[in-house]
Structures are given as C-alpha cells and as structure tokens.
Enzyme design. Structure first.
Site, PDB file in Angstrom:
ATOM      1  CB  SER A 140      -0.846  -0.005   1.209  1.00 16.76           C
ATOM      2  OG  SER A 140      -1.551   1.319   1.457  1.00 16.76           O
ATOM      3  CE1 TYR A 153      -4.425  -1.949   4.733  1.00 22.93           C
ATOM      4  CE2 TYR A 153      -3.323  -0.133   4.374  1.00 22.93           C
ATOM      5  CZ  TYR A 153      -4.023  -1.246   3.737  1.00 22.93           C
ATOM      6  OH  TYR A 153      -4.377  -1.110   2.363  1.00 22.93           O
ATOM      7  CE  LYS A 157      -2.007  -3.786   2.701  1.00 18.68           C
ATOM      8  NZ  LYS A 157      -2.289  -5.131   1.853  1.00 18.68           N
TER       9      LYS A 157
HETATM   10  P1  NAP Z   1     -11.990  -5.078  -0.052  1.00 18.74           P
HETATM   11  O1  NAP Z   1     -12.719  -4.720  -1.076  1.00 18.74           O
HETATM   12  O2  NAP Z   1     -12.361  -5.025   1.212  1.00 18.74           O
HETATM   13  O3  NAP Z   1     -11.550  -6.791  -0.382  1.00 18.74           O
HETATM   14  C1  NAP Z   1     -10.795  -7.399   0.403  1.00 18.74           C
HETATM   15  C2  NAP Z   1     -10.851  -8.847   0.051  1.00 18.74           C
HETATM   16  O4  NAP Z   1     -10.024  -9.405   1.150  1.00 18.74           O
HETATM   17  C3  NAP Z   1     -12.195  -9.457   0.200  1.00 18.74           C
HETATM   18  O5  NAP Z   1     -12.429 -10.489  -0.733  1.00 18.74           O
HETATM   19  C4  NAP Z   1     -12.167 -10.401   1.585  1.00 18.74           C
HETATM   20  O6  NAP Z   1     -12.816 -11.340   1.606  1.00 18.74           O
HETATM   21  C5  NAP Z   1     -10.869 -10.662   1.615  1.00 18.74           C
HETATM   22  N1  NAP Z   1     -10.248 -11.002   2.997  1.00 18.74           N
HETATM   23  C6  NAP Z   1     -10.187 -10.125   3.977  1.00 18.74           C
HETATM   24  N2  NAP Z   1      -9.886 -10.679   5.337  1.00 18.74           N
HETATM   25  C7  NAP Z   1      -9.714 -12.189   4.630  1.00 18.74           C
HETATM   26  C8  NAP Z   1      -9.190 -13.097   5.593  1.00 18.74           C
HETATM   27  N3  NAP Z   1      -8.960 -13.224   6.720  1.00 18.74           N
HETATM   28  N4  NAP Z   1      -9.027 -14.416   4.776  1.00 18.74           N
HETATM   29  C9  NAP Z   1      -9.421 -14.472   3.339  1.00 18.74           C
HETATM   30  N5  NAP Z   1      -9.667 -13.104   2.809  1.00 18.74           N
HETATM   31  C10 NAP Z   1     -10.077 -12.320   3.490  1.00 18.74           C
HETATM   32  O7  NAP Z   1     -10.317  -4.530  -0.331  1.00 18.74           O
HETATM   33  P2  NAP Z   1      -9.715  -3.908  -1.678  1.00 18.74           P
HETATM   34  O8  NAP Z   1      -9.735  -2.430  -1.366  1.00 18.74           O
HETATM   35  O9  NAP Z   1      -9.822  -4.558  -2.697  1.00 18.74           O
HETATM   36  O10 NAP Z   1      -8.335  -4.196  -1.058  1.00 18.74           O
HETATM   37  C11 NAP Z   1      -7.499  -5.311  -1.538  1.00 18.74           C
HETATM   38  C12 NAP Z   1      -6.070  -5.238  -1.132  1.00 18.74           C
HETATM   39  O11 NAP Z   1      -5.335  -3.960  -1.714  1.00 18.74           O
HETATM   40  C13 NAP Z   1      -5.913  -5.296   0.258  1.00 18.74           C
HETATM   41  O12 NAP Z   1      -4.868  -5.812   0.701  1.00 18.74           O
HETATM   42  C14 NAP Z   1      -5.737  -3.621   0.686  1.00 18.74           C
HETATM   43  O13 NAP Z   1      -4.973  -3.580   1.666  1.00 18.74           O
HETATM   44  C15 NAP Z   1      -4.848  -3.174  -0.706  1.00 18.74           C
HETATM   45  N6  NAP Z   1      -5.149  -1.759  -0.728  1.00 18.74           N
HETATM   46  C16 NAP Z   1      -6.278  -1.130  -1.359  1.00 18.74           C
HETATM   47  C17 NAP Z   1      -6.204   0.258  -1.328  1.00 18.74           C
HETATM   48  C18 NAP Z   1      -7.577   0.836  -1.793  1.00 18.74           C
HETATM   49  O14 NAP Z   1      -7.699   2.134  -1.821  1.00 18.74           O
HETATM   50  N7  NAP Z   1      -8.636   0.203  -1.966  1.00 18.74           N
HETATM   51  C19 NAP Z   1      -5.262   0.993  -1.215  1.00 18.74           C
HETATM   52  C20 NAP Z   1      -3.915   0.464  -1.128  1.00 18.74           C
HETATM   53  C21 NAP Z   1      -3.948  -1.035  -0.626  1.00 18.74           C
HETATM   54  P3  NAP Z   1     -14.185 -11.562   2.687  1.00 18.74           P
HETATM   55  O15 NAP Z   1     -15.282 -10.656   2.222  1.00 18.74           O
HETATM   56  O16 NAP Z   1     -14.485 -13.044   2.498  1.00 18.74           O
HETATM   57  O17 NAP Z   1     -13.495 -11.230   4.259  1.00 18.74           O
END
Ligand code: NAP
Length: 251
Positions: A140, A153, A157
């Site tokens: 991140s 977090y 990361k």
């Molecule tokens: P999201 O929409 O909240 O999706 C998260 C995914 O991770 C979901 O499929 C969720 O499944 C799964 N997950 C969470 N806890 C889990 C666990 N214990 N075991 C297995 N699966 C789990 O998040 P996103 O925004 O797409 O983010 C994806 C990645 O990108 C993350 O690592 C996040 O930190 C990173 N990121 C995101 C952003 C942003 O702005 N969105 C920025 C920087 C980095 P369940 O519903 O089954 O829990």
C-alpha cells in the site's frame, strides 16, 4: 509474441471475491489464465466461482491449514501453480500508535503480513517446480509515507514490500519473480469510508496529479504486467499505482 498472454498458466488470487482481487482475477482470466478464486466467505467464493466459471476454494488467510488446502487443492486440480497474488487485506482500527489496540494490531498483522509469508512458503515451491513464475504481494502507498492515523496497517504493508525483496532474492535463481504493488487511493468497499469523507477526498485529490481516485482495473493492469512475460525481467520491486500521489509536492 503477445507479452500478456497467460494461456496454460494457473493463478491463485486471495481476497478475490470483490474489489482489487476480483479485478485482478478477471484481468488474468481475460488473458487465458485458469484463476482460483478465494476469500474467507464460502458463499461469496461459490457465487464468484460460478459467475466466472472457475475453481473457488475458500480460505481464511489467518489459518495455515486452510491455506494448505488452497495451495494443494489448486495444484491437485490444475496440475501446478504459476502465479500467486496475495491480496487479502483489512485496514484495522485507525488512530495513532499511542492508542493502538494490540488485539487489532495482531489481527492486522496476521491477515496483511503473516498470511503472505505462510502462503508464499506453501506456493513458491510449486511455482518453482513448473520452471518459474510470478508472485505479487499487495502492499500500500500508506507504507511509503509517515501517517498519524494508519498504524498497524502501514507497518504490515511496509513488511510486505520487504517480503517481496527478500523472496525475490531467495527464489530468483529458480526463476520465481516476486514483486509488490502499492495501490494509492482506489475506489473499493475498503476505501468507501474515506471516499465518503469530503474533506479527506478534497485534500487527497489536491495531492494527486491525476486528481481522481483509482479504479480496480488500474491495479489489475499492473498485476497483469507483473504476472506475464511483459514483466519477465522485473523482480523485487514495489510498483506504486497511485495517480502520482507519492511523487507530488501538492502543487
Ligand atoms: P476489499 O474490497 O475490502 O476486499 C478485501 C478482500 O479480502 C475480500 O475478498 C475479503 O474477503 C478478503 N479478506 C479479508 N480478510 C480475509 C481473510 N481473513 N481471509 C481471506 N480473505 C480475506 O479490499 P480492496 O480495497 O479490494 O483491497 C485489496 C487489497 O489492496 C488489500 O490488501 C488492501 O490492503 C490493498 N489496498 C487497497 C487500497 C484501496 O484504496 N482500496 C489501497 C492500498 C492497498 P471476505 O469478504 O471473505 O472477508
């Protein structure tokens, strides 16, 4: 040669029932990969697996035995693994370190960092056994700058980006590449509370040369590059996908 072609490749993507993970799974599948959908929610896995016509194996990434089932189930079903995307993540409770809740800290570390170590140790031998491949760890932008509100977090990361460098050194001689991607502010359920905060969005967009949040397919494009022959000489890197937020001085 189509540098992005993934026919014959098998890819596991954690957290691929929605958001960035689902977009990565779709992008890899569009290029011909056999993708394996996974998250901790079995119903979501079934639904997305059915929609995409692909294998889905639920696994809570904090549970090593479930990760073993994910890796061995994929290898048994498809005959091997070529690509691993460690994407599952949660943000945890915001606030300064002075007020951090250590149970929340442990959970954020377990999901965002520890699970990636476990999963890589399980999957990379399979990738090496196929003659090499690609591993992508989702880090991140928050890990690259100081912050008074994003505690465990950002720490987890930062560890993820270091894990990519270490594993790139360990596995490079067996032709396994390991890179991180650091998304900036991307429109997903995870970032929804921030997107709803008008003052935050205004400040953040002023610091972002492209003046908009990113979309999930824009992170998927970076993942496709790293997963495919297009990225074949890239390893140990942390690719920032943030509309320029990191490099801007806000003018
Ligand atoms: P999201 O929409 O909240 O999706 C998260 C995914 O991770 C979901 O499929 C969720 O499944 C799964 N997950 C969470 N806890 C889990 C666990 N214990 N075991 C297995 N699966 C789990 O998040 P996103 O925004 O797409 O983010 C994806 C990645 O990108 C993350 O690592 C996040 O930190 C990173 N990121 C995101 C952003 C942003 O702005 N969105 C920025 C920087 C980095 P369940 O519903 O089954 O829990």
């Amino acid at each position: 040669m189509n540098l992005f072609d993934l026919h014959g490749k098998v890819a596991i993507i954690t957290g691929s029932t929605r958001g960035i993970g689902l977009a990565i799974a779709r992008a890899l599948q569009d290029q011909g990969a056999q993708v394996v959908i996974s998250s901790e929610n079995a119903d979501d896995c079934d639904r997305v697996g059915r929609e995409m016509g692909t294998l889905a194996i639920p696994a809570d990434v904090t549970d090593a035995r479930q990760l073993e089932k994910l890796v061995h189930g994929t290898a048994d079903h498809h005959g091997g693994i070529d690509i691993l995307v460690c994407n599952a993540g949660i943000t945890g409770r915001p606030g300064p370190f002075a007020t951090v809740d250590m149970d929340d800290f442990d959970q954020v570390m377990a999901i965002n960092l520890r699970s990636q170590v476990t999963l890589c140790n399980l999957a990379l031998p399979h990738i090496a056994a196929r003659g090499g491949g690609s591993t992508i760890l989702i880090s991140s932008l928050s890990s690259l700058r100081g912050n008074s509100a994003i505690n465990a977090y950002a720490l987890a990361k930062a560890g993820v980006a270091q894990l990519a460098r270490n594993l790139a050194v360990e596995w490079g001689p067996r032709n396994v590449r390991v890179n991180a991607i650091s998304p900036g502010f991307i429109r997903t359920e995870l970032s929804a509370p921030l997107l709803a905060d008008a003052a935050f969005v205004q400040r953040r967009m002023a610091m972002t040369p492209l003046r908009r949040p990113g979309e999930v397919h824009e992170v998927a494009g970076a993942a496709l590059f790293l997963a495919s022959a297009a990225g074949a000489f890239v390893t140990g890197q942390n690719l920032v996908v943030d509309g320029g937020t990191l490099i801007s001085d806000g003018t």
